[in-house]
Design an enzyme around this catalytic site. Structure first.
Site, mmCIF file in Angstrom:
data_model
loop_
_atom_site.group_PDB
_atom_site.id
_atom_site.type_symbol
_atom_site.label_atom_id
_atom_site.label_comp_id
_atom_site.label_asym_id
_atom_site.label_seq_id
_atom_site.Cartn_x
_atom_site.Cartn_y
_atom_site.Cartn_z
ATOM 1 N N LYS A 150 40.020 -4.050 13.551
ATOM 2 C CA LYS A 150 40.056 -5.337 14.243
ATOM 3 C C LYS A 150 41.308 -5.490 15.109
ATOM 4 O O LYS A 150 42.268 -4.731 15.031
ATOM 5 C CB LYS A 150 39.958 -6.486 13.234
ATOM 6 C CG LYS A 150 38.548 -6.649 12.677
ATOM 7 C CD LYS A 150 38.423 -7.867 11.786
ATOM 8 C CE LYS A 150 36.983 -8.046 11.296
ATOM 9 N NZ LYS A 150 36.844 -9.196 10.387
ATOM 10 N N ARG A 156 35.703 -4.068 3.316
ATOM 11 C CA ARG A 156 34.600 -3.826 4.249
ATOM 12 C C ARG A 156 35.131 -2.975 5.406
ATOM 13 O O ARG A 156 35.947 -3.443 6.198
ATOM 14 C CB ARG A 156 34.049 -5.159 4.749
ATOM 15 C CG ARG A 156 32.836 -5.056 5.648
ATOM 16 C CD ARG A 156 32.369 -6.448 6.076
ATOM 17 N NE ARG A 156 31.189 -6.377 6.926
ATOM 18 C CZ ARG A 156 31.217 -6.208 8.248
ATOM 19 N NH1 ARG A 156 32.399 -6.121 8.865
ATOM 20 N NH2 ARG A 156 30.107 -6.142 8.944
#
Length: 274
Positions: free
Chosen positions: A215, A249
């Site tokens: 991210k 995740r």
């Protein structure tokens, strides 16, 4: 917590890996690579072989600036792939959706839990559906904007409200997982505050799932593009584990499995749990 036929123990030193399966043409990291049944199944099997404990399947990109697709399109992308995966593995399957009709169809096709990026606040039918199904749910922190009076206080208050929505609908507390929502309605400063205060989120009394994989926050910390953020992701896996998170995740399952097993085994030795 029982997810399908697997008992997940979030109270001890064990950490778990959730492998990301994006069946989209436009996800920020791997869009278009796994949006056919054969490619999706092959990648899921590769992640399972690499140590994934759960496969999280998403059919709509939620990258910044994404365009919402229809419910019919989301289901069309998902259902055949879920059914094909269910036919070849008993590993728990999660569906990454915030819309109740999609969640219902995914559960019917063989999914075992719901991962809702809007934390039950987008679709009023989602919480009752999950309560009826009796399945686990991951409630992620999210907002329509990042206008906070005091980020940490507001973030935790939002999460308490989202948990209350779940419990008021009849979802058992033992079925709730929390996600701090890294990259959603947060500036870089807010993302780093959430990461450095994960222990406060863990203190709410539910297992915490951390999703930082590739991210923007990692890109900003390291000044690296998306395809060079796996080591940074692995570092946040270790950091999050030590703060109390127990599910991670990730895209690169094998790398994160190894770093998680290393730190969790050292912690087990430290606390006499060899």
């Amino acid at each position: 917590m029982l997810i399908r036929n697997t008992e997940f123990d979030f109270s001890g030193s064990t950490g778990y890996i959730m492998g990301i399966l994006n069946v989209t043409p436009d996800s920020f990291s791997d869009g278009g690579r796994y949006n056919s049944v054969d490619a999706a199944v092959a990648h899921a099997r590769e992640m399972i072989a690499g140590g994934a404990d759960i496969i999280d399947i998403g059919a709509e990109s939620t990258r910044p600036g994404h365009v919402q697709i229809s419910i019919d399109e989301e289901c069309a992308r998902l259902i055949d792939i879920i059914a094909a995966l269910r036919a070849v593995t008993d590993v728990p399957l999660s569906v990454d959706t915030y819309r109740a009709p999609v969640a219902r169809a995914a559960l019917a096709a063989g999914c075992d839990m719901i991962n809702d990026i809007w934390g039950l606040t987008y679709d009023a039918e989602m919480a009752p559906l999950i309560a009826e199904a009796g399945c686990p749910v991951c409630i992620m922190h999210n907002r329509k904007d990042n206008d906070y009076d005091d980020f940490l206080s507001d973030w935790l208050a939002d999460m308490r409200r989202q948990v209350a929505i779940a419990k008021d609908a009849g979802i058992a507390g033992s079925q709730i997982i929390l996600d701090p929502g890294i990259g959603f309605a947060k500036s870089f400063d807010y993302d780093t505050q959430a990461l450095t205060h994960l222990d406060d989120l863990c203190a709410l009394g539910h297992p915490v799932l951390l999703g930082t994989s590739r991210k923007r926050v990692i890109g900003n910390l390291l000044d690296l593009p998306v395809d060079q953020r796996d080591e940074g992701t692995a570092a946040t896996t270790i950091y999050g584990y030590l703060a109390g998170a127990r599910i991670f995740r990730v895209h690169n399952v094998a790398m994160n499995r190894r770093v998680l097993d290393t730190v969790s085994r050292l912690e087990a030795i430290k606390h006499g749990q060899r």
